[in-house]
Design a protein around this motif. Structure first.
Motif, PDB file in Angstrom:
ATOM      1  N   LEU A 192       0.728  -1.473   0.362  1.00 24.44           N
ATOM      2  CA  LEU A 192      -0.025   0.225  -0.294  1.00 24.44           C
ATOM      3  C   LEU A 192       1.127   1.485  -0.366  1.00 24.44           C
ATOM      4  O   LEU A 192       0.308   2.383  -0.436  1.00 24.44           O
ATOM      5  CB  LEU A 192      -0.720   0.143   1.033  1.00 24.44           C
ATOM      6  N   LEU A 193       1.870   1.001   0.329  1.00 22.93           N
ATOM      7  CA  LEU A 193       2.890   1.933   0.832  1.00 22.93           C
ATOM      8  C   LEU A 193       3.512   2.636  -0.522  1.00 22.93           C
ATOM      9  O   LEU A 193       3.528   3.634  -0.927  1.00 22.93           O
ATOM     10  CB  LEU A 193       4.160   1.653   1.457  1.00 22.93           C
ATOM     11  N   GLU A 216       3.290   5.869  -5.572  1.00 22.69           N
ATOM     12  CA  GLU A 216       3.019   6.058  -7.624  1.00 22.69           C
ATOM     13  C   GLU A 216       1.512   6.858  -7.455  1.00 22.69           C
ATOM     14  O   GLU A 216       1.762   7.533  -8.546  1.00 22.69           O
ATOM     15  CB  GLU A 216       2.406   4.557  -7.472  1.00 22.69           C
ATOM     16  N   LEU A 217       0.834   7.325  -7.178  1.00 22.54           N
ATOM     17  CA  LEU A 217      -0.654   7.606  -6.717  1.00 22.54           C
ATOM     18  C   LEU A 217       0.098   9.221  -6.090  1.00 22.54           C
ATOM     19  O   LEU A 217      -0.600  10.078  -7.240  1.00 22.54           O
ATOM     20  CB  LEU A 217      -1.116   7.540  -5.646  1.00 22.54           C
ATOM     21  N   LEU A 218       0.905   9.472  -5.750  1.00 19.30           N
ATOM     22  CA  LEU A 218       0.826  11.001  -4.820  1.00 19.30           C
ATOM     23  C   LEU A 218       2.022  11.654  -5.266  1.00 19.30           C
ATOM     24  O   LEU A 218       2.067  12.995  -4.942  1.00 19.30           O
ATOM     25  CB  LEU A 218       0.187  10.953  -3.317  1.00 19.30           C
ATOM     26  N   GLY A 219       3.511  10.290  -5.050  1.00 16.70           N
ATOM     27  CA  GLY A 219       4.452  11.095  -4.853  1.00 16.70           C
ATOM     28  C   GLY A 219       5.282  11.125  -3.932  1.00 16.70           C
ATOM     29  O   GLY A 219       4.701  10.381  -2.837  1.00 16.70           O
ATOM     30  N   PRO A 220       6.001  11.129  -4.045  1.00 13.25           N
ATOM     31  CA  PRO A 220       7.642  10.693  -3.130  1.00 13.25           C
ATOM     32  C   PRO A 220       7.220  12.070  -1.586  1.00 13.25           C
ATOM     33  O   PRO A 220       8.108  10.958  -0.838  1.00 13.25           O
ATOM     34  CB  PRO A 220       8.545  11.483  -3.387  1.00 13.25           C
ATOM     35  N   GLU A 221       6.243  12.655  -2.079  1.00 12.02           N
ATOM     36  CA  GLU A 221       6.066  13.871  -0.513  1.00 12.02           C
ATOM     37  C   GLU A 221       4.235  13.455  -0.225  1.00 12.02           C
ATOM     38  O   GLU A 221       3.702  13.994   0.705  1.00 12.02           O
ATOM     39  CB  GLU A 221       6.595  14.852  -0.730  1.00 12.02           C
ATOM     40  N   TRP A 222       4.076  12.112  -0.037  1.00 14.26           N
ATOM     41  CA  TRP A 222       2.995  11.389   0.662  1.00 14.26           C
ATOM     42  C   TRP A 222       2.922  11.973   1.654  1.00 14.26           C
ATOM     43  O   TRP A 222       1.974  12.039   2.199  1.00 14.26           O
ATOM     44  CB  TRP A 222       2.502  10.287   0.366  1.00 14.26           C
ATOM     45  N   ASP A 223       3.926  11.964   2.401  1.00 13.12           N
ATOM     46  CA  ASP A 223       3.897  11.842   4.137  1.00 13.12           C
ATOM     47  C   ASP A 223       4.597  13.006   4.746  1.00 13.12           C
ATOM     48  O   ASP A 223       4.292  14.305   5.483  1.00 13.12           O
ATOM     49  CB  ASP A 223       4.747  10.694   4.386  1.00 13.12           C
ATOM     50  N   GLN A 224       5.411  13.819   3.869  1.00 12.86           N
ATOM     51  CA  GLN A 224       5.827  15.166   4.286  1.00 12.86           C
ATOM     52  C   GLN A 224       7.028  15.690   3.113  1.00 12.86           C
ATOM     53  O   GLN A 224       6.936  15.442   2.229  1.00 12.86           O
ATOM     54  CB  GLN A 224       6.782  15.115   5.712  1.00 12.86           C
ATOM     55  N   ASP A 225       7.030  16.857   3.101  1.00 16.91           N
ATOM     56  CA  ASP A 225       6.940  18.030   2.453  1.00 16.91           C
ATOM     57  C   ASP A 225       8.587  17.314   1.792  1.00 16.91           C
ATOM     58  O   ASP A 225       9.813  18.444   2.079  1.00 16.91           O
ATOM     59  CB  ASP A 225       7.197  19.218   2.192  1.00 16.91           C
ATOM     60  N   ARG A 226       8.955  16.003   2.007  1.00 12.30           N
ATOM     61  CA  ARG A 226      10.899  15.928   2.298  1.00 12.30           C
ATOM     62  C   ARG A 226      10.793  16.613   0.805  1.00 12.30           C
ATOM     63  O   ARG A 226      12.613  17.293   0.987  1.00 12.30           O
ATOM     64  CB  ARG A 226      11.028  14.328   1.537  1.00 12.30           C
ATOM     65  N   ARG A 284       9.131   6.467  -7.942  1.00 15.08           N
ATOM     66  CA  ARG A 284       7.512   5.698  -8.072  1.00 15.08           C
ATOM     67  C   ARG A 284       7.107   5.017  -6.795  1.00 15.08           C
ATOM     68  O   ARG A 284       6.171   4.710  -7.073  1.00 15.08           O
ATOM     69  CB  ARG A 284       7.139   5.380  -9.389  1.00 15.08           C
ATOM     70  N   LYS A 285       8.029   4.583  -6.042  1.00 18.70           N
ATOM     71  CA  LYS A 285       8.230   4.344  -4.704  1.00 18.70           C
ATOM     72  C   LYS A 285       8.989   3.809  -3.581  1.00 18.70           C
ATOM     73  O   LYS A 285      10.193   4.107  -4.491  1.00 18.70           O
ATOM     74  CB  LYS A 285       8.105   1.870  -5.541  1.00 18.70           C
TER      75      LYS A 285
END
Length: 441
Positions: free
Chosen positions: A21-22, A27-37, A61-62
């Motif tokens: 799921l992660l 893949e859907l939201l990009g590499p900043e899905w959890d914080q603005d890294r 993408r993953k």
């Protein structure tokens, strides 16, 4: 090839179960899905490099792509820096080396153990950063902070022209968050703290950056002693004024800096951003991205969820506020998913010294993405100005500042005690009113 051994993923059942799921979320939201890294990694580099950092949104993408893509870009900048240095372009080389160091550090984030790759990336980060210091626009030198029978790695930054200043410098002791590292805390050039005439000690606390490779694990019960070691290191420097040494902590560093402030009263002030004041970080570790728990297991040197929970049980700001007598500033987003505002209010009510809270309406962990953060006082700039004021002897005040959705600041005295109200009624008309800010110059 995965960057983590498969056995490592299995130590946390939640991470193992949700890994598919992660990867789908990334893949859907990009590499900043959890914080603005990518945002915060790109912030300190040269403007000429920022676009390449942000461009990683298209190639990550993953989860395993983080390390692969960041190393690829870091290697490109490192090699280009070598060519620039050979051509006599020292400034350009330094910018390339700095960008490479940040990327090598960022590439370490998704690796949750001291693998061979982690150790190689740590060395590459350090080598590139050392190469950057040779042409930096200010003085930078490596330092080691005593910590029991071990030492913590740091970089001491002195502002341009420091030797010609008529008096000793104020100094900011700086800590980033759980995913951060000491090289990212000071800009490659024109840094916000150095420009204001302050020195900066940026270091990796236990469980951060270089400390991980050294196997200096995070132990919340021992962190207070870090403050005394850091203070005495910089206070012994002839360039620095012992009476004007201040603390600054970001995200998880907000808790660590608070521990240091409570344990070491010789610090002159403390500013923290993006608070992590929930006891044991329970919400962060149970309801948010499973990478948080994997990272904390690495930071603490634990091998099971039960062992981690026992290690983090002492993490609490309870009892710390009563020992903080210096001026104390907090910046946080009202909708921070990692810290309940009520925990921050309870802590501030207990702080003995002058205290200020900047609460950004509707903002998340880092108040830089919603209108209150984009239009209101820029968080890092406001902190730098606040610390500069403390260094200049400007009297502190205790106040509560709310930044509304239009970026307007509304300040009022803190009073005896404040309580955060959940779901306070909002007058929609207030979003469209033009009016003066209150309580701020």
């Amino acid at each position: 090839m995965p960057v983590n051994p498969h056995a490592l993923a299995q130590r946390d059942p939640r991470f193992a179960d949700q890994r598919w799921l992660l990867d789908l979320v990334i893949e859907l939201l990009g590499p900043e899905w959890d914080q603005d890294r990518l945002h915060y990694l790109s912030a300190p580099v040269s403007a000429d490099h920022r676009g390449a950092f942000l461009g990683l949104r298209h190639s990550i993408r993953k989860l395993d792509d983080f390390t692969r893509e960041m190393v690829r870009l870091a290697h490109h900048f490192e090699r280009r820096g070598d060519r620039q240095r050979q051509s006599g372009h020292a400034v350009s080389a330094g910018d390339d080396y700095f960008a490479a160091a940040i990327l090598y550090g960022g590439a370490q984030w998704p690796i949750f153990a001291n693998t061979e790759l982690t150790v190689v990336l740590e060395q590459k980060k350090s080598d590139c950063y050392q190469a950057y210091t040779e042409s930096a626009d200010h003085h930078v030198e490596p330092v080691e902070i005593p910590y029991g029978h071990r030492t913590l790695a740091g970089w001491l930054h002195l502002p341009p022209g420091y030797a010609d200043r008529p008096e000793a410098l104020p100094c900011v002791v700086m800590l980033s968050g759980m995913d951060g590292f000491k090289e990212m805390n000071v800009f490659a050039s024109a840094d916000r703290y150095l420009r204001r005439g302050m020195a900066v000690l940026s270091f990796d606390g236990p469980g951060q950056g270089s400390s991980l490779v050294r196997e200096i694990w995070y132990d919340p019960a021992r962190y207070a002693q870090v403050g005394t070691g850091a203070y005495e290191l910089v206070a012994a420097r002839p360039e620095i004024d012992p009476a004007r040494i201040m603390l600054c902590g970001v995200s998880q560093g907000s808790f660590w800096a608070t521990q240091m402030a409570a344990a070491e009263p010789r610090f002159a002030a403390c500013a923290v951003m993006f608070t992590c004041f929930e006891p044991g970080n329970t919400t962060m570790l149970t309801t948010h991205s499973p990478t948080f728990r994997q990272r904390f297991m690495y930071m603490t040197g634990t091998s099971s969820v039960a062992e981690l929970e026992a290690k983090l049980a002492p993490m609490s700001v309870a009892g710390l506020g009563e020992r903080i007598t210096m001026p104390y500033l907090v910046m946080m987003g009202e909708d921070d998913p990692l810290c309940d505002p009520a925990d921050t209010y309870d802590h501030l009510n207990a702080v003995v010294g002058p205290k200020e809270l900047f609460l950004y309406t509707g903002e998340h962990h880092a108040p830089v993405t919603r209108t209150s953060g984009r239009l209101g006082p820029a968080v890092f700039v406001a902190v730098a100005d606040w610390l500069a004021d403390r260094a200049a002897g400007v009297p502190p005040v205790s106040r509560h500042v709310t930044i509304d959705a239009l970026g307007r600041s509304h300040a009022e005295p803190w009073g005896d005690r404040r309580q955060y109200t959940y779901g306070a009624p909002l007058d929609p008309r207030s979003l469209f009113k033009d009016g003066p800010e209150t309580g701020l110059a």
